[in-house]
Each structure stands twice: as structure tokens, then as C-alpha cells.
Design an enzyme around this catalytic site. Structure first.
Site, PDB file in Angstrom:
ATOM      1  N   THR A 168       5.868  11.760   6.651  1.00 53.41           N
ATOM      2  CA  THR A 168       5.879  11.208   8.331  1.00 53.41           C
ATOM      3  C   THR A 168       6.913  12.081   9.056  1.00 53.41           C
ATOM      4  OG1 THR A 168       5.821   9.777  10.467  1.00 53.41           O
ATOM      5  CG2 THR A 168       6.568   8.762   8.062  1.00 53.41           C
ATOM      6  N   ASP A 169       7.160  12.041  10.396  1.00 53.90           N
ATOM      7  CA  ASP A 169       8.436  13.009  10.900  1.00 53.90           C
ATOM      8  C   ASP A 169       9.376  11.662  10.783  1.00 53.90           C
ATOM      9  OD1 ASP A 169       7.079  12.036  12.969  1.00 53.90           O
ATOM     10  OD2 ASP A 169       7.629  13.354  13.903  1.00 53.90           O
ATOM     11  N   GLU A 170       8.625   9.934  10.638  1.00 56.21           N
ATOM     12  CA  GLU A 170       9.585   9.137  10.507  1.00 56.21           C
ATOM     13  C   GLU A 170      10.522   8.660  10.201  1.00 56.21           C
ATOM     14  OE1 GLU A 170       7.403   5.882  13.286  1.00 56.21           O
ATOM     15  OE2 GLU A 170       5.529   7.707  14.334  1.00 56.21           O
ATOM     16  N   THR A 220       0.896  -0.839  -0.043  1.00 55.37           N
ATOM     17  CA  THR A 220      -0.060   0.195  -0.173  1.00 55.37           C
ATOM     18  C   THR A 220       1.178   1.069   0.336  1.00 55.37           C
ATOM     19  OG1 THR A 220      -1.720  -0.815   0.843  1.00 55.37           O
ATOM     20  CG2 THR A 220      -1.688   1.587   2.069  1.00 55.37           C
ATOM     21  N   LYS A 268       7.759   4.449   4.436  1.00 58.24           N
ATOM     22  CA  LYS A 268       6.599   5.993   4.396  1.00 58.24           C
ATOM     23  C   LYS A 268       7.574   6.238   3.368  1.00 58.24           C
ATOM     24  CE  LYS A 268       3.394   7.620   4.827  1.00 58.24           C
ATOM     25  NZ  LYS A 268       2.093   7.619   4.330  1.00 58.24           N
ATOM     26  N   ASN A 299       7.089   9.049  26.870  1.00 57.82           N
ATOM     27  CA  ASN A 299       5.718   8.427  26.976  1.00 57.82           C
ATOM     28  C   ASN A 299       5.032   8.087  28.425  1.00 57.82           C
ATOM     29  OD1 ASN A 299       5.581   7.779  24.105  1.00 57.82           O
ATOM     30  ND2 ASN A 299       7.036   6.165  24.539  1.00 57.82           N
ATOM     31  N   TYR A 304       7.404   0.077   8.790  1.00 59.75           N
ATOM     32  CA  TYR A 304       6.718   1.247   8.461  1.00 59.75           C
ATOM     33  C   TYR A 304       7.464   3.118   7.800  1.00 59.75           C
ATOM     34  CZ  TYR A 304       4.060   5.278   9.160  1.00 59.75           C
ATOM     35  OH  TYR A 304       3.499   6.688   9.125  1.00 59.75           O
ATOM     36  N   TYR A 360       6.079   0.879  26.763  1.00 60.83           N
ATOM     37  CA  TYR A 360       7.342   0.091  26.607  1.00 60.83           C
ATOM     38  C   TYR A 360       8.474   0.227  26.712  1.00 60.83           C
ATOM     39  CZ  TYR A 360       4.320  -1.513  22.459  1.00 60.83           C
ATOM     40  OH  TYR A 360       3.415  -1.656  21.163  1.00 60.83           O
TER      41      TYR A 360
HETATM   42  P1  NAD Z   1      -4.835   5.281   9.578  1.00 54.33           P
HETATM   43  O1  NAD Z   1      -4.335   3.975   9.985  1.00 54.33           O
HETATM   44  O2  NAD Z   1      -6.078   5.127  10.363  1.00 54.33           O
HETATM   45  O3  NAD Z   1      -5.894   5.577   8.402  1.00 54.33           O
HETATM   46  C1  NAD Z   1      -5.109   4.392   7.376  1.00 54.33           C
HETATM   47  C2  NAD Z   1      -6.288   4.634   6.172  1.00 54.33           C
HETATM   48  O4  NAD Z   1      -6.169   4.359   4.978  1.00 54.33           O
HETATM   49  C3  NAD Z   1      -7.689   3.958   6.658  1.00 54.33           C
HETATM   50  O5  NAD Z   1      -8.880   4.199   6.647  1.00 54.33           O
HETATM   51  C4  NAD Z   1      -7.743   2.209   5.783  1.00 54.33           C
HETATM   52  O6  NAD Z   1      -8.570   1.728   5.305  1.00 54.33           O
HETATM   53  C5  NAD Z   1      -7.113   2.996   4.107  1.00 54.33           C
HETATM   54  N1  NAD Z   1      -6.213   2.589   3.601  1.00 54.33           N
HETATM   55  C6  NAD Z   1      -5.427   1.466   3.655  1.00 54.33           C
HETATM   56  N2  NAD Z   1      -5.257   0.712   2.508  1.00 54.33           N
HETATM   57  C7  NAD Z   1      -5.333   1.211   1.931  1.00 54.33           C
HETATM   58  C8  NAD Z   1      -5.148   1.000   0.169  1.00 54.33           C
HETATM   59  N3  NAD Z   1      -4.494   0.532  -0.063  1.00 54.33           N
HETATM   60  N4  NAD Z   1      -6.149   2.013  -0.587  1.00 54.33           N
HETATM   61  C9  NAD Z   1      -6.623   2.927   0.145  1.00 54.33           C
HETATM   62  N5  NAD Z   1      -7.170   2.726   1.441  1.00 54.33           N
HETATM   63  C10 NAD Z   1      -6.321   2.238   2.775  1.00 54.33           C
HETATM   64  O7  NAD Z   1      -3.772   6.380   9.738  1.00 54.33           O
HETATM   65  P2  NAD Z   1      -4.022   7.921  10.117  1.00 54.33           P
HETATM   66  O8  NAD Z   1      -2.992   7.951  11.806  1.00 54.33           O
HETATM   67  O9  NAD Z   1      -5.069   8.040   9.336  1.00 54.33           O
HETATM   68  O10 NAD Z   1      -2.840   8.314   9.046  1.00 54.33           O
HETATM   69  C11 NAD Z   1      -2.789   8.848   7.759  1.00 54.33           C
HETATM   70  C12 NAD Z   1      -1.637   8.903   6.990  1.00 54.33           C
HETATM   71  O11 NAD Z   1      -0.448  10.190   7.627  1.00 54.33           O
HETATM   72  C13 NAD Z   1      -0.861   8.385   6.702  1.00 54.33           C
HETATM   73  O12 NAD Z   1      -0.104   8.489   5.327  1.00 54.33           O
HETATM   74  C14 NAD Z   1       0.500   8.055   7.960  1.00 54.33           C
HETATM   75  O13 NAD Z   1       1.748   7.454   7.355  1.00 54.33           O
HETATM   76  C15 NAD Z   1       0.346   9.545   8.071  1.00 54.33           C
HETATM   77  N6  NAD Z   1       0.839  10.477   9.405  1.00 54.33           N
HETATM   78  C16 NAD Z   1       0.151   9.808  10.132  1.00 54.33           C
HETATM   79  C17 NAD Z   1       0.448  10.183  11.662  1.00 54.33           C
HETATM   80  C18 NAD Z   1       0.112   9.948  12.830  1.00 54.33           C
HETATM   81  O14 NAD Z   1       0.345  10.075  14.539  1.00 54.33           O
HETATM   82  N7  NAD Z   1      -1.408   9.053  12.924  1.00 54.33           N
HETATM   83  C19 NAD Z   1       1.510  11.163  12.270  1.00 54.33           C
HETATM   84  C20 NAD Z   1       2.480  10.909  10.592  1.00 54.33           C
HETATM   85  C21 NAD Z   1       1.968  11.542   9.361  1.00 54.33           C
HETATM   86  P1  TYD Z   2       2.867   4.843  18.688  1.00 57.01           P
HETATM   87  O1  TYD Z   2       1.206   5.770  18.330  1.00 57.01           O
HETATM   88  O2  TYD Z   2       2.153   3.634  18.014  1.00 57.01           O
HETATM   89  O3  TYD Z   2       3.128   5.739  17.372  1.00 57.01           O
HETATM   90  P2  TYD Z   2       4.623   5.538  16.673  1.00 57.01           P
HETATM   91  O4  TYD Z   2       5.602   4.748  16.909  1.00 57.01           O
HETATM   92  O5  TYD Z   2       4.136   6.248  15.308  1.00 57.01           O
HETATM   93  O6  TYD Z   2       5.331   6.847  17.990  1.00 57.01           O
HETATM   94  O7  TYD Z   2       3.389   4.823  19.940  1.00 57.01           O
HETATM   95  C1  TYD Z   2       3.621   6.111  19.951  1.00 57.01           C
HETATM   96  C2  TYD Z   2       5.044   5.673  21.673  1.00 57.01           C
HETATM   97  O8  TYD Z   2       4.498   4.884  22.635  1.00 57.01           O
HETATM   98  C3  TYD Z   2       6.420   5.554  21.269  1.00 57.01           C
HETATM   99  O9  TYD Z   2       7.322   4.975  21.491  1.00 57.01           O
HETATM  100  C4  TYD Z   2       5.519   3.609  21.325  1.00 57.01           C
HETATM  101  C5  TYD Z   2       5.023   3.882  22.868  1.00 57.01           C
HETATM  102  N1  TYD Z   2       3.735   2.300  22.417  1.00 57.01           N
HETATM  103  C6  TYD Z   2       3.600   2.034  23.729  1.00 57.01           C
HETATM  104  O10 TYD Z   2       4.709   2.307  24.686  1.00 57.01           O
HETATM  105  N2  TYD Z   2       3.541   0.742  24.599  1.00 57.01           N
HETATM  106  C7  TYD Z   2       1.836   0.830  22.546  1.00 57.01           C
HETATM  107  O11 TYD Z   2       1.184  -0.369  23.245  1.00 57.01           O
HETATM  108  C8  TYD Z   2       2.424   1.279  22.057  1.00 57.01           C
HETATM  109  C9  TYD Z   2       1.279   1.178  21.261  1.00 57.01           C
HETATM  110  C10 TYD Z   2       3.466   2.444  21.910  1.00 57.01           C
END
Ligand code: NAD
Ligand code: TYD
Length: 340
Positions: free
Chosen positions: A125-127, A99, A153, A248, A149, A206
Site C-alpha cells: 500500500t502507499d501507506e 495476518t 504492511k 476529505n 496497519y 475527522y
Molecule cells: P478488505 O478488508 O476488504 O478484505 C480483506 C480480505 O482478506 C477479506 O476477505 C478477509 O476475509 C481476508 N482475510 C483477512 N485475514 C485473512 C487471513 N488470515 N487469511 C485469509 N484471508 C484473510 O481489504 P481490501 O480493501 O480489499 O484490501 C485488500 C488488500 O489491498 C490488502 O492487502 C490491503 O492492504 C491492500 N490495499 C488496500 C487499499 C484500499 O484502499 N482498500 C489500498 C492499497 C492497498
Molecule cells: P479510510 O477509508 O479509513 O482509509 P485510510 O485511512 O486507509 O486512508 O480513511 C480515508 C480518510 O478518511 C482518512 O483521511 C480518514 C478519513 N475518515 C474520516 O474522516 N472519518 C471516518 O469515519 C473514516 C473511517 C475515515
């Protein structure tokens, strides 16, 4: 009408963006394309489902037969669709490659043929910067992703850039920090810990709990993307960060305090493999265009906790009735060793 395609619009950030854009842009017609994976939920879009200015299409961004015609008819594409959970990518990375990288490739190929495309926003993403021990990541820093992941990205981020450099597809790349807010799937740390705490279930912290994330309110993320659609320069990368660095363990204490629980609920468990210690973004490039985050961390976070308290209808079916979620939870946490 401006034709806007939002992929992944049934997920956490995508649905917040669709609802936001629908409110602030009466001249936009929004098509949401979403595969509805475990993370995609139509209830996130109920506010717009009946609107004549919104249409929902169930489909995979990697399926050109569905995705390409939608891209080609659009003026604006915002690609949120992705597999997004680091822990799941560690268990199994295939869907992330499929994806996040191949799906983005399919959209970009279609974008090459779009006649009236003004901007293609690739949500990165910042990651992708990897773990940053000190200082802040700026947009020109080297990318050093360290888990499947963030590596997938980073692949999509650079692939999108290459379609600008090679074919002049009007790509803008955003790199946001960790988001918090309503409708986040309860596998991520904030909604997982809040909903566990509400139910008086232990929260699995964690490692030493000293990892740092820079929290961004999801609506500030939406406003950043919106501004870049208007004012961003194609071919450029923009960081979007909340400026709220929190460990955390501090985050966990805050959640426990806001839900009326004590430290007794903290279960210190084995660390995530390859766990990035810290992310931190320099956001002066976006701020120079006029963006500033509106949410205050303390009140924005308290409101987020309140949202999960008031919307049990939204998360309880996932945590209690969804066999796939229960299976995932068991795999991730049931036999996890304690923190050494
Ligand atoms: P999420 O997992 O909540 O949502 C992802 C959505 O994408 C879901 O609705 C899923 O059904 C859809 N999806 C997955 N595979 C698909 C495919 N093959 N075709 C069509 N739809 C598909 O994710 P999120 O947290 O809302 O993240 C959204 C975007 O923002 C992502 O690209 C993620 O990398 C980026 N992002 C997220 C964060 C964060 O903190 N959550 C931070 C920075 C960037
Ligand atoms: P997460 O929400 O998975 O976001 P990301 O890994 O993309 O930053 O995790 C945020 C922080 O929380 C990360 O340092 C891992 C930690 N974490 C826990 O300590 N326990 C948990 O069960 C999860 C899901 C995350």
C-alpha cells in the site's frame, strides 16, 4: 490452465480482482483462499461461485496446513489477504501482525518450494511511505509507516522483498493508493459516508477534514496488478495510483451532493491519532509498462455512489443486522469528542 491463487479474494479489492480476472483470462483457474473475517463476504463472489474455473477455499493464510499446498500448486499467487482498517489497527493491532506479517511469511515459505511459480504478487500500500507533505512517493523512497496497519504492511512488503533477494522467489510488490468502487466494506470512509448519507445519518469527519488521499478506481487497481503479472520484473516495487488527490472535506461534499443531502449532515469529530496528512504516488514506473487508469474521477465516483444506492441488499445487513459491526461503530464513534 494457468493455476492462480488469490488470497483475500472475498474482500473488496480481492473480489473485484477475482471477478475481473475470471472475465479477462479464460485460461486461468482461480482458487480463492479467504478466512472470511468480518470483511470477507461470499456474496462478493457470487458471479464466479458456480464457475468450473473458480474454487473457493475457506481458510487462514497463516495456517500452513491449508495455505502451503495451495501455494505450491500455483503458477501465480496474488496476496490480498490482510487486516486493512487503520482505525481498527489503532484499537487493537494483534490481528494485523498475525495476518499481514505472519500470514505473508507462511505464504512466502511455501512459495520457496513451489515448482512452477511464475510470480508472487504482494499487495502492499502507499501507506507504507507514511505521510507525504509535498511531492510524490517513488518506489525507492524510504518507508515511514506511522500506524499499526501501515507498519504491518511495510513489514510484509519488505519480508516479501527479502524472499526475492535471498531465495529468488519471484516476488513483485505493488503499492496502491486508496481504492474506491463496489463492494467496499462500510467501515471505510467512502462507503460509510455514502450509506450514512442515504439514511440521513451524520457523517463523522475527522479533524479539520483537510487530509488528502489519492483515489484509485478498484478496476484500475485490478488492471495494474494484471499487467504486472505479465510484464513486471521480479524483485521490483510498483506504485499504482489514481492521480486523484482529494481532501476529505471535498470528498464529503461530493457524497452529500450526490445523495441529495446538505452540510448539516457533517459531524466534525476528534481526529484519528497519528492521522497521515497526505499520500501521493508517482506512477511513472507502471505507466512505462503501458498502464493508465481508465476511470474518470467524477464519473467513476458518481457510479460508485450509484452502486451503493442500488445495492442496499449488500450493505444494509452489515450495518443493521451485524452485531459485530454495530459494536465496532459504537466503539469508534458513539463517545467520540467533537473536533477541537
Ligand atoms: P478488505 O478488508 O476488504 O478484505 C480483506 C480480505 O482478506 C477479506 O476477505 C478477509 O476475509 C481476508 N482475510 C483477512 N485475514 C485473512 C487471513 N488470515 N487469511 C485469509 N484471508 C484473510 O481489504 P481490501 O480493501 O480489499 O484490501 C485488500 C488488500 O489491498 C490488502 O492487502 C490491503 O492492504 C491492500 N490495499 C488496500 C487499499 C484500499 O484502499 N482498500 C489500498 C492499497 C492497498
Ligand atoms: P479510510 O477509508 O479509513 O482509509 P485510510 O485511512 O486507509 O486512508 O480513511 C480515508 C480518510 O478518511 C482518512 O483521511 C480518514 C478519513 N475518515 C474520516 O474522516 N472519518 C471516518 O469515519 C473514516 C473511517 C475515515
Amino acid at each position: 490452465m494457468v493455476k492462480v491463487l488469490v488470497t483475500g479474494g472475498a474482500g473488496f479489492i480481492g473480489s473485484n480482482f477475482v471477478r475481473w480476472a475470471h472475465r479477462v483470462h479464460p485460461d486461468w483457474h482461480i482458487t480463492t483462499l479467504d478466512k472470511l473475517t468480518y470483511a470477507g463476504r461470499l456474496e462478493n463472489l457470487k458471479e464466479v461461485m458456480e464457475s468450473p474455473r473458480h474454487v473457493f477455499v475457506k481458510g487462514d493464510i497463516a495456517d500452513a496446513a491449508i495455505a502451503a499446498p495451495l501455494v505450491k500448486q500455483s503458477n501465480i499467487v496474488v496476496n490480498f489477504a490482510a487486516e486493512t482498517h487503520v482505525d481498527r489497527s489503532i484499537l487493537s493491532a494483534g490481528e494485523f501482525i498475525q495476518t499481514d506479517i505472519f500470514g505473508t511469511f507462511v505464504l512466502l515459505e511455501a512459495a520457496r518450494e513451489a515448482k512452477d511459480l511464475k510470480v508472487f504478487v504482494q499487495i502492499s500500500t502507499d501507506e507504507v511511505y507514511g505521510s507525504v507533505a509535498t511531492g510524490e512517493s517513488t518506489e525507492t523512497d524510504e518507508l515511514k509507516p506511522r500506524n499499526p496497519y501501515s507498519a504491518s504492511k511495510a513489514g510484509a512488503d519488505r519480508l516479501a522483498y527479502s524472499y526475492w533477494a535471498t531465495y529468488q522467489v519471484p516476488v513483485i510488490i505493488t503499492r496502491a493508493s486508496n481504492n474506491y468502487g463496489a463492494n467496499q466494506f462500510p467501515e471505510k470512509v467512502i462507503p460509510l459516508f455514502i450509506t450514512n448519507a442515504i439514511d440521513n445519518i451524520q457523517v463523522p469527519l475527522y479533524g479539520d477534514g483537510l487530509n488528502i488521499r489519492d483515489w484509485l478506481h478498484v478496476e484500475d487497481h485490478c488492471s495494474g496488478v494484471d499487467l504486472l503479472i505479465e510484464k513486471g520484473t521480479p524483485g521490483e516495487v510498483y506504485n499504482i495510483g489514481g492521480g486523484n488527490e482529494v481532501t476529505n472535506i471535498d470528498l464529503t461534499h461530493r457524497i452529500l451532493a450526490l445523495t441529495g443531502r446538505t452540510d448539516a449532515l457533517i459531524k466534525r469529530v476528534a481526529d484519528r491519532p497519528g492521522h497521515d496528512r497526505r499520500y501521493c504516488l508517482n506512477t511513472s514506473k507502471l505507466k512505462s509498462l503501458g498502464w493508465a487508469p481508465k476511470a474518470q474521477w467524477e464519473s467513476g465516483f458518481a457510479e460508485t455512489v450509484q452502486w451503493y444506492r442500488e445495492n442496499e441488499w449488500w450493505w444494509r445487513p452489515i450495518k443493521e443486522n451485524d452485531p459485530a459491526f454495530r459494536e465496532y461503530y459504537k466503539t469508534q464513534y458513539a463517545n467520540r469528542a467533537p473536533h477541537a
